[in-house]
Design a protein around this motif. Sequence first.
Motif, PDB file in Angstrom:
ATOM      1  N   ALA A 173       0.815  -1.219   0.000  1.00 61.70           N
ATOM      2  CA  ALA A 173       0.000   0.000   0.000  1.00 61.70           C
ATOM      3  C   ALA A 173       0.847   1.267   0.000  1.00 61.70           C
ATOM      4  CB  ALA A 173      -0.923  -0.009   1.220  1.00 61.70           C
ATOM      5  N   GLY A 174       2.113   1.133   0.305  1.00 59.82           N
ATOM      6  CA  GLY A 174       2.954   2.324   0.399  1.00 59.82           C
ATOM      7  C   GLY A 174       3.717   2.631  -0.874  1.00 59.82           C
ATOM      8  N   LEU A 175       3.551   1.781  -1.877  1.00 58.68           N
ATOM      9  CA  LEU A 175       4.220   2.022  -3.166  1.00 58.68           C
ATOM     10  C   LEU A 175       3.327   2.948  -3.992  1.00 58.68           C
ATOM     11  CD1 LEU A 175       6.085   1.655  -5.557  1.00 58.68           C
ATOM     12  CD2 LEU A 175       5.253  -0.674  -5.830  1.00 58.68           C
ATOM     13  N   LEU A 176       3.746   4.183  -4.146  1.00 53.16           N
ATOM     14  CA  LEU A 176       2.906   5.194  -4.801  1.00 53.16           C
ATOM     15  C   LEU A 176       3.363   5.464  -6.243  1.00 53.16           C
ATOM     16  CD1 LEU A 176       2.546   7.728  -1.844  1.00 53.16           C
ATOM     17  CD2 LEU A 176       1.219   5.651  -2.346  1.00 53.16           C
ATOM     18  N   ARG A 177       2.434   6.008  -6.998  1.00 55.60           N
ATOM     19  CA  ARG A 177       2.734   6.361  -8.397  1.00 55.60           C
ATOM     20  C   ARG A 177       3.984   7.212  -8.496  1.00 55.60           C
ATOM     21  NH1 ARG A 177      -2.023   8.955 -11.977  1.00 55.60           N
ATOM     22  NH2 ARG A 177      -0.546   8.910 -13.710  1.00 55.60           N
ATOM     23  N   GLU A 178       4.077   8.158  -7.562  1.00 57.61           N
ATOM     24  CA  GLU A 178       5.202   9.095  -7.640  1.00 57.61           C
ATOM     25  C   GLU A 178       6.553   8.462  -7.299  1.00 57.61           C
ATOM     26  OE1 GLU A 178       2.293   9.340  -6.113  1.00 57.61           O
ATOM     27  OE2 GLU A 178       2.411  10.382  -4.162  1.00 57.61           O
ATOM     28  N   HIS A 179       6.525   7.252  -6.756  1.00 59.70           N
ATOM     29  CA  HIS A 179       7.797   6.575  -6.456  1.00 59.70           C
ATOM     30  C   HIS A 179       8.407   5.897  -7.690  1.00 59.70           C
ATOM     31  CE1 HIS A 179       6.108   5.985  -2.114  1.00 59.70           C
ATOM     32  NE2 HIS A 179       6.634   7.176  -2.254  1.00 59.70           N
ATOM     33  N   ILE A 180       7.563   5.615  -8.665  1.00 62.03           N
ATOM     34  CA  ILE A 180       8.034   4.794  -9.795  1.00 62.03           C
ATOM     35  C   ILE A 180       9.202   5.418 -10.565  1.00 62.03           C
ATOM     36  CG2 ILE A 180       7.373   3.664 -11.963  1.00 62.03           C
ATOM     37  CD1 ILE A 180       4.604   3.202 -10.752  1.00 62.03           C
ATOM     38  N   PRO A 181       9.141   6.704 -10.848  1.00 64.74           N
ATOM     39  CA  PRO A 181      10.285   7.278 -11.589  1.00 64.74           C
ATOM     40  C   PRO A 181      11.619   7.080 -10.867  1.00 64.74           C
ATOM     41  CG  PRO A 181       8.440   8.801 -11.578  1.00 64.74           C
ATOM     42  CD  PRO A 181       8.066   7.684 -10.654  1.00 64.74           C
ATOM     43  N   MET A 182      11.598   7.165  -9.540  1.00 68.34           N
ATOM     44  CA  MET A 182      12.847   6.945  -8.784  1.00 68.34           C
ATOM     45  C   MET A 182      13.374   5.534  -9.001  1.00 68.34           C
ATOM     46  SD  MET A 182      12.008   8.520  -5.032  1.00 68.34           S
ATOM     47  CE  MET A 182      10.452   9.366  -4.852  1.00 68.34           C
ATOM     48  N   ALA A 183      12.448   4.580  -9.047  1.00 64.61           N
ATOM     49  CA  ALA A 183      12.874   3.182  -9.165  1.00 64.61           C
ATOM     50  C   ALA A 183      13.423   2.867 -10.545  1.00 64.61           C
ATOM     51  CB  ALA A 183      11.708   2.252  -8.838  1.00 64.61           C
ATOM     52  N   GLU A 185      15.647   4.398 -12.069  1.00 63.29           N
ATOM     53  CA  GLU A 185      17.095   4.640 -12.090  1.00 63.29           C
ATOM     54  C   GLU A 185      17.887   3.427 -11.633  1.00 63.29           C
ATOM     55  OE1 GLU A 185      18.057   7.585 -13.248  1.00 63.29           O
ATOM     56  OE2 GLU A 185      15.904   7.943 -13.488  1.00 63.29           O
ATOM     57  N   ARG A 186      17.188   2.457 -11.101  1.00 65.58           N
ATOM     58  CA  ARG A 186      17.892   1.361 -10.430  1.00 65.58           C
ATOM     59  C   ARG A 186      18.540   0.365 -11.387  1.00 65.58           C
ATOM     60  NH1 ARG A 186      14.022  -0.932  -5.672  1.00 65.58           N
ATOM     61  NH2 ARG A 186      14.876   0.384  -4.038  1.00 65.58           N
ATOM     62  N   LEU A 187      19.525  -0.333 -10.842  1.00 62.53           N
ATOM     63  CA  LEU A 187      20.157  -1.411 -11.605  1.00 62.53           C
ATOM     64  C   LEU A 187      19.170  -2.558 -11.795  1.00 62.53           C
ATOM     65  CD1 LEU A 187      22.815  -2.376 -12.861  1.00 62.53           C
ATOM     66  CD2 LEU A 187      23.492  -3.263 -10.643  1.00 62.53           C
ATOM     67  N   CYS A 188      18.466  -2.930 -10.748  1.00 64.24           N
ATOM     68  CA  CYS A 188      17.561  -4.085 -10.837  1.00 64.24           C
ATOM     69  C   CYS A 188      16.083  -3.706 -10.751  1.00 64.24           C
ATOM     70  CB  CYS A 188      17.894  -5.115  -9.759  1.00 64.24           C
ATOM     71  SG  CYS A 188      19.297  -6.152 -10.208  1.00 64.24           S
ATOM     72  N   GLY A 189      15.768  -2.436 -10.716  1.00 65.22           N
ATOM     73  CA  GLY A 189      14.357  -2.039 -10.752  1.00 65.22           C
ATOM     74  C   GLY A 189      13.586  -2.513  -9.535  1.00 65.22           C
ATOM     75  N   ILE A 190      12.370  -3.009  -9.807  1.00 69.39           N
ATOM     76  CA  ILE A 190      11.452  -3.415  -8.737  1.00 69.39           C
ATOM     77  C   ILE A 190      11.436  -4.939  -8.681  1.00 69.39           C
ATOM     78  CG2 ILE A 190       9.099  -3.254  -7.873  1.00 69.39           C
ATOM     79  CD1 ILE A 190       8.729  -0.721  -9.530  1.00 69.39           C
ATOM     80  N   ALA A 199       3.100  -1.664  -9.565  1.00 74.61           N
ATOM     81  CA  ALA A 199       3.634  -0.613 -10.437  1.00 74.61           C
ATOM     82  C   ALA A 199       3.103  -0.765 -11.858  1.00 74.61           C
ATOM     83  CB  ALA A 199       5.163  -0.662 -10.431  1.00 74.61           C
ATOM     84  N   THR A 200       3.069  -2.003 -12.322  1.00 70.91           N
ATOM     85  CA  THR A 200       2.546  -2.266 -13.667  1.00 70.91           C
ATOM     86  C   THR A 200       1.102  -1.783 -13.781  1.00 70.91           C
ATOM     87  OG1 THR A 200       3.990  -4.189 -13.880  1.00 70.91           O
ATOM     88  CG2 THR A 200       2.077  -4.105 -15.345  1.00 70.91           C
ATOM     89  N   TRP A 201       0.313  -2.081 -12.758  1.00 69.44           N
ATOM     90  CA  TRP A 201      -1.100  -1.678 -12.746  1.00 69.44           C
ATOM     91  C   TRP A 201      -1.243  -0.155 -12.750  1.00 69.44           C
ATOM     92  CZ3 TRP A 201      -4.714   1.118 -10.160  1.00 69.44           C
ATOM     93  CH2 TRP A 201      -6.068   0.774 -10.364  1.00 69.44           C
TER      94      TRP A 201
END
Lengths: 440, 440
Positions: A173-183, A185-190, A199-201
């Motif tokens: 429940a704490g994974l928000l739309r606005e967090h996705i762009p930050m993720a 940048e990651r090497l392994c994503g989510i 996130a896909t949804w």
Amino acid sequence: MGEQQDREWTGEAMTQLFHAKKGEVTAVMRRVAEREKISAELVRDEVALGRLVIPANINHKNLDPQGIGSAVTCKINTNIGGSAVRSGADEELKKLELCLNLGSDAVMDLTVGPHIAEIRQTLLDHCPAPLGTVPIYEAIERAGTCEALTADLLFTCIEEQARQGVDFMTVHAGLLREHIPMAKERLCGIVSRGGSLTATWMLHHQRQNPLFEEFDRLLDLCRQYDVTLSLGDGLRPGCLADASDASQFAELKTLGDLVRRCRAADVQVMVEGPGHVPFDQIEMNMKKEQEWCDEAPFYILGPVVTDIAPGYDHITSAIGATMGAFHGASMLCYVTPREHLGLPTQQDVRQGVIAYKIADHAADVAKHRPGARERDDALSKARANFDWDQVFELSLDPHRARMMHEESHVSKDDIKADYCSMCGPKYCAMKLSNAVKAAK
Amino acid sequence: MGEQQDREWTGEAMTQLFHAKKGEVTAVMRRVAEREKISAELVRDEVALGRLVIPANINHKNLDPQGIGSAVTCKINTNIGGSAVRSGADEELKKLELCLNLGSDAVMDLTVGPHIAEIRQTLLDHCPAPLGTVPIYEAIERAGTCEALTADLLFTCIEEQARQGVDFMTVHAGLLREHIPMAKERLCGIVSRGGSLTATWMLHHQRQNPLFEEFDRLLDLCRQYDVTLSLGDGLRPGCLADASDASQFAELKTLGDLVRRCRAADVQVMVEGPGHVPFDQIEMNMKKEQEWCDEAPFYILGPVVTDIAPGYDHITSAIGATMGAFHGASMLCYVTPREHLGLPTQQDVRQGVIAYKIADHAADVAKHRPGARERDDALSKARANFDWDQVFELSLDPHRARMMHEESHVSKDDIKADYCSMCGPKYCAMKLSNAVKAAK
């Protein structure tokens, strides 16, 4: 559990947290106190503060409750459950029996693919330990695809699972739309299954996370059955490079807000944690959760402390789990040797559970939990006395210890001898030491 | 090693420490610098301070030298060698090849029983890694019994082994007569093989430890061949209850005095450490050694952090070893699953070495050693790209990782697929995450 009366649904909040806040000691709290050898009043007070949770769905009738929190011994959770590619109810039931026999304190059914509800019912019927799930798996299975999922279907699944008796549920429940762009940048994503589905949804529907938007609806359901929420870390790092990054901590901040909403609504709550974390960042991660989430019990997955050992991630993660528990984590989610490679076999489950029994016990000893070291001392005394049977009996895995000892000997007589094949009779330190002790 | 000239014996002190103190950079130092990707001058300066040792006997002709100390990456040592009950030169040679292939940095031959010299020669001939021994084992074998041992015979064995090319030797020179009464109070007494033999000898003869009494004689021999002394902790705790007790620390104090005598005599020296230590006492143990032994490289055995897991002591000890290395230990002596139960098989050696490669690497990453995380990042990148071959290749144990992945799949086609059987195709977080990354 002879006393179920205080767990029946009577139309209002009847969670352990509700009772504790009113100053009441329930049968569930008494049982936890008995198991932990602490007072029921302490259990109640810790539950009231939210620092201790007791996942105990009013409909899980064969439950023997467990407390999870900083005032009690560290717990371990075993993930079982089939995937679409492998496994069914029979195989999962065997894994359940195995992990309970080895001392697992909680069990999560992570089944995906068909037969989810059926496997879950089988497991619940045979599980005295608190049972957890990740409801989004079933919801997506029923929707057909991730994109076809609706908020209503997700809540329907949650309600059905709650009614069925599931004790704790992971919700991202704490994974928000606005967090996705930050993720991005990651090497392994989510790398969290539930996190990547959420996130896909959100991306597909261009909408906010429904579990966040309708969090109060979720709280109403949880309060009704006393489901403990386990706030999933959908953005947990999936490799060392991604550890402790902006997206992980942005989500953790949100989880802290949700913790406070849960507590205000009398819903028990714990927080899930990483993942893959370099050894030097583990203490900081534990402290941050305690600070931001007001000491809600931290339920961590490993963390693995290096990415380079696939096939041995029960070890890489037991190292991190010990450090995490030492610095305050309350429950450790086991990792098997087959993590990152495939669905664990029974042998993998055994390896994983034992590695985590080691981690939680080592941390309990290190934190000077009353009585924690008694078993170590008893086994060591038996070792010094060459009482091999007693050594094996006190071992976490008596079968393996006995087998390794027996197969190392050249003759049957050797097995009871006052030395082992490691040093042989002449160089046995224990034997020599006993003579030194006996000397004037 | 093309440049041996500066390791030839010319009748005076020619140890690496001697050269370093004079400000000279030797070929050995240059090779260590190359391996560690640091400057040869830094290696020299650290050797001169005694914070770095390079066990490099002038007669170990096929040696590829390794540095052990706080300025370089953490090292692991593999103990091999037969006991009177089991094993011979062929089997030990196989273990040697195995542990070197898996990345062991140093090897100790702990053979007891007959054929000690022969097994050691075989191992030396095939070992480019520094090779260590515990000379008292051979001395007692030749004396017939512990009690029949004489100081002269012990020094004869040390000299012969030094001439043969042994790079480092464990000597229990710091275990004194006056320490024995303290150790009698312990639950498990003296569990070090060399320590218990030394104590037995001192009690029988009512004499002080000859290695302590004639320490200068020992230094003369070491200086002649550049044998690095590894000051054994004969009083290392053998169970949690005995950890950090008076006898352990009394010996450590003595070891600190001996470190200073070694350095004054231009003899390279490291200090050995526990053993069995509760997780919360590990940092303190590391700091005490640094303080009392003037930062001599600390070479620790585990420590195991709980006594209750015979059959899994590679795990209990890898947890302690990571913590120890993080807080300053320079070399980790591996422990196998068969520790406390019998002589390790080749399979046990494999399990032990990998567990310790995990521990030392995790600590190097945690200490931010330059480049330490590169392999983690490369493997994680391959993981995110479903480049399974690359994942296996970068793994500590490619064979096992590949096997576990392959046997988890239902069909051959699956093996190259962009998911694994852990989640199946629909719930693969990595796959979903890659789509999220690609989305706008």
